[in-house]
Enzyme design. Structure first.
Site, short mmCIF file in Angstrom:
data_model
loop_
_atom_site.label_atom_id
_atom_site.label_comp_id
_atom_site.label_asym_id
_atom_site.label_seq_id
_atom_site.Cartn_x
_atom_site.Cartn_y
_atom_site.Cartn_z
CG HIS A 8 -0.15 0.00 2.53
ND1 HIS A 8 0.41 1.13 3.08
CD2 HIS A 8 0.16 -1.02 3.36
CE1 HIS A 8 1.03 0.82 4.19
NE2 HIS A 8 0.90 -0.49 4.39
CD GLU A 81 1.93 -6.03 7.83
OE1 GLU A 81 2.13 -7.23 7.58
OE2 GLU A 81 2.69 -5.13 7.43
#
Length: 187
Positions: A8, A81
């Site tokens: 990201h 994550e």
């Protein structure tokens, strides 16, 4: 089926050195720019769809990149994550004993941080996502937008390194890696 991995765009917490894990902060102006560049670079990849983490920073990156790409976006919690438990949302000066365990994460699978996820647990869900992609979309080109630690563990797992090792660096925000390139050993 080429699978492209991307971290990201930069977030406010990336900028401030705050560990995010499963928590979120907004993309910075640079992070938004990285997402736009990602969309421009990804145009050359003949992609069929984007699969991104369910965390907001990955979704925002996908949405911004997709302003150029105009592809279907799918969301998956399997691309989340690594959960760093009680250390999430903290700066380096807070809870130094847990930061010591974080800094030694490349030496063992488990972390002595309350609520933290092991590297092998991340690999299990990541591997599940990759197998599902290969089984359901073997003929399609996919861009996965996820997270740095998640991607490092995937790279280690695919190349049969210890999942927790530091063999692969965490990619920079907005970097694209082709999964096929990871599976080819350097000459």
């Amino acid at each position: 089926m080429p699978i492209y991995l991307c971290r990201h765009g930069q977030t406010r917490w990336n900028q401030l050195g705050i560990l995010q894990g499963h928590l979120d902060s907004e993309l910075t102006e640079l992070g938004q720019q990285q997402a736009r560049i990602l969309g421009q670079q990804a145009q050359a990849l003949s992609l069929d769809f984007i699969l991104c983490s369910d965390l907001d920073r990955a979704q925002q990156t996908a949405i911004i990149a997709n302003q150029t790409l105009k592809l279907p976006i799918q969301i998956s919690s399997q691309l989340r994550e690594r959960d760093f438990g009680a250390l999430q949302g903290l700066e380096r000066g807070q809870s130094p004993q847990w930061w010591q365990h974080y800094d030694s994460r490349h030496q063992q699978d488990e972390l002595a941080i309350p609520g933290a996820e092991s590297a092998s647990s991340v690999w299990q869900r990541a591997h599940g996502a990759l197998c599902q992609l290969l089984n359901q979309h073997a003929d399609r080109n996919v861009l996965l937008i996820g997270h740095g630690e998640w991607q490092r563990i995937v790279q280690n797992g695919l190349l049969s390194y210890p999942l927790h090792s530091a063999y692969h660096p965490i990619p920079d925000n907005g970097d694209i890696w082709c999964l096929d390139d990871l599976l080819v050993e350097p000459a």
